[in-house]
Design an enzyme around this catalytic site. Sequence first.
Site, PDB file in Angstrom:
ATOM      1  N   ARG A  38       1.802   6.928  -0.601  1.00 24.92           N
ATOM      2  CA  ARG A  38       3.675   6.763  -1.717  1.00 24.92           C
ATOM      3  C   ARG A  38       2.667   5.594  -2.598  1.00 24.92           C
ATOM      4  O   ARG A  38       3.282   5.928  -4.287  1.00 24.92           O
ATOM      5  CB  ARG A  38       3.835   5.163  -0.800  1.00 24.92           C
ATOM      6  CG  ARG A  38       4.848   5.889   0.393  1.00 24.92           C
ATOM      7  CD  ARG A  38       5.650   4.695   0.775  1.00 24.92           C
ATOM      8  NE  ARG A  38       4.363   4.214   1.563  1.00 24.92           N
ATOM      9  CZ  ARG A  38       4.702   2.780   2.739  1.00 24.92           C
ATOM     10  NH1 ARG A  38       5.908   2.516   2.326  1.00 24.92           N
ATOM     11  NH2 ARG A  38       3.940   2.117   2.505  1.00 24.92           N
ATOM     12  N   ARG A  39       1.583   5.382  -3.322  1.00 26.37           N
ATOM     13  CA  ARG A  39       0.953   4.854  -3.355  1.00 26.37           C
ATOM     14  C   ARG A  39       0.257   5.806  -4.964  1.00 26.37           C
ATOM     15  O   ARG A  39      -0.757   6.619  -4.819  1.00 26.37           O
ATOM     16  CB  ARG A  39       0.319   3.702  -4.332  1.00 26.37           C
ATOM     17  CG  ARG A  39       1.295   2.597  -3.382  1.00 26.37           C
ATOM     18  CD  ARG A  39       0.170   1.140  -3.570  1.00 26.37           C
ATOM     19  NE  ARG A  39      -0.361   1.963  -1.807  1.00 26.37           N
ATOM     20  CZ  ARG A  39      -1.175   1.516  -0.483  1.00 26.37           C
ATOM     21  NH1 ARG A  39      -1.603   0.069  -1.135  1.00 26.37           N
ATOM     22  NH2 ARG A  39      -2.465   1.789   0.514  1.00 26.37           N
ATOM     23  N   ASP A  61       7.351   9.189   0.682  1.00 29.75           N
ATOM     24  CA  ASP A  61       7.381   8.247   2.201  1.00 29.75           C
ATOM     25  C   ASP A  61       7.304   9.154   3.357  1.00 29.75           C
ATOM     26  O   ASP A  61       7.968   9.940   3.251  1.00 29.75           O
ATOM     27  CB  ASP A  61       8.644   7.438   1.516  1.00 29.75           C
ATOM     28  CG  ASP A  61       8.433   6.102   3.142  1.00 29.75           C
ATOM     29  OD1 ASP A  61       8.169   6.218   4.092  1.00 29.75           O
ATOM     30  OD2 ASP A  61       9.151   5.469   2.190  1.00 29.75           O
ATOM     31  N   SER A 141      -4.895   4.510  18.800  1.00 30.24           N
ATOM     32  CA  SER A 141      -5.313   3.072  18.142  1.00 30.24           C
ATOM     33  C   SER A 141      -5.408   2.784  19.887  1.00 30.24           C
ATOM     34  O   SER A 141      -5.492   3.342  20.653  1.00 30.24           O
ATOM     35  CB  SER A 141      -4.936   1.851  18.174  1.00 30.24           C
ATOM     36  OG  SER A 141      -4.608   0.646  17.745  1.00 30.24           O
ATOM     37  N   TYR A 154       4.064  -1.579  17.949  1.00 35.37           N
ATOM     38  CA  TYR A 154       3.332  -1.085  17.628  1.00 35.37           C
ATOM     39  C   TYR A 154       2.508  -0.107  18.724  1.00 35.37           C
ATOM     40  O   TYR A 154       1.535   0.759  18.277  1.00 35.37           O
ATOM     41  CB  TYR A 154       2.134  -2.117  16.914  1.00 35.37           C
ATOM     42  CG  TYR A 154       0.761  -2.207  15.877  1.00 35.37           C
ATOM     43  CD1 TYR A 154       0.657  -0.562  15.040  1.00 35.37           C
ATOM     44  CD2 TYR A 154      -0.396  -1.042  17.005  1.00 35.37           C
ATOM     45  CE1 TYR A 154      -0.132   0.331  14.658  1.00 35.37           C
ATOM     46  CE2 TYR A 154      -1.724  -0.935  16.382  1.00 35.37           C
ATOM     47  CZ  TYR A 154      -1.246   0.495  15.385  1.00 35.37           C
ATOM     48  OH  TYR A 154      -2.469   0.892  14.853  1.00 35.37           O
ATOM     49  N   THR A 190      -9.990  -2.780   5.624  1.00 30.19           N
ATOM     50  CA  THR A 190      -8.685  -2.243   4.913  1.00 30.19           C
ATOM     51  C   THR A 190      -7.450  -2.986   4.781  1.00 30.19           C
ATOM     52  O   THR A 190      -7.457  -3.972   4.444  1.00 30.19           O
ATOM     53  CB  THR A 190      -8.531  -0.809   6.683  1.00 30.19           C
ATOM     54  OG1 THR A 190      -7.782  -1.807   7.618  1.00 30.19           O
ATOM     55  CG2 THR A 190      -9.499  -0.456   6.826  1.00 30.19           C
TER      56      THR A 190
END
Length: 257
Positions: A38-39, A61, A141, A154, A190
């Site tokens: 997005r950035r 997005d 993860s 999550y 991060t």
Amino acid sequence: MTAHVPQVVFITGASGGFGAAIAYRFAALGCRLVLAGRRAERLQALAAGLPPVPTHAVVFDIRDPAAVTRAFESLPADFAGVEVLVNNAGLALGNGPAQQAALADWDQMIDTNIRGLVTATRLALPAMIARGRGHIINIGSTAGNYPYPGGHVYCASKAFVKQFSLALRADLLGTPIRVTNIEPGLVGGTGFSAVRFKGDQDRAAQVYAGTTPLLPEDVAESVVWCATLPLRVNINRIELMPVSQASGPLAVHRAVQ
Ligand code: NDP
Ligand code: 8X3
């Protein structure tokens, strides 16, 4: 061993820790890169600092399937043959108990870590199959393997990513398309914990206090290793942790006697 160098690598979340480190490693191999996030300013700065390879930034997005579709469908010809898709964009929000969690945080994790990842995957696969070359590399993860208090959605989202990766392999059997789930544990350097704690830098720093966490380049190393193995090799899953970390015993609640 670098038996195979992919031509075009599409990295979601390239504006952040793992994504940028993965971009550096693939750029060093001479791959053309599609950098997503997005950035926009972070993507521009990243591209300017990479070893000199052609790059194409796409700003979207990932929770918005229409925007992701537009990004894939408008890739310039030089970047349209996406050979490796690194589904890295993701986040955790909060780590309080489930019964106190904000539903908006749960929605954002589900929409990013699950909906965004499956959207990008679905968009990339047909062209990979048509070209007879492709690799989906998902960033899962240890949270998808070992539940922990405050992990709720999550952890569940990363368990989804693991099972989706393995199920994809089942569907793709008979094609040359590879699928890998990378499952890192504690990784510092991060934006992950600052995002999780909504900008509370002190709380974020406590996550790593007194540890020697993995670094983004350790994750990038595992991603690039999988992608550059001979095309006959599929790494299904890699779980990596720092030496400072291990899985713990199951919790037992004992009533006060
Ligand atoms: P960062 O916060 O540094 O990077 C996250 C990246 O995801 C950013 O580039 C961000 O880009 C992107 N992203 C987040 N939300 C969106 C969105 N809605 N649309 C598009 N892009 C989005 O964290 P990490 O580099 O640590 O995390 C990368 C991945 O690794 C995540 O999936 C995370 O769950 C996973 N992971 C992290 C671990 C860790 O300890 N750090 C360990 C194991 C897995 P932008 O904000 O520009 O949109
Ligand atoms: C990030 C690792 O342990 O914070 O996926 O969930 S953990």
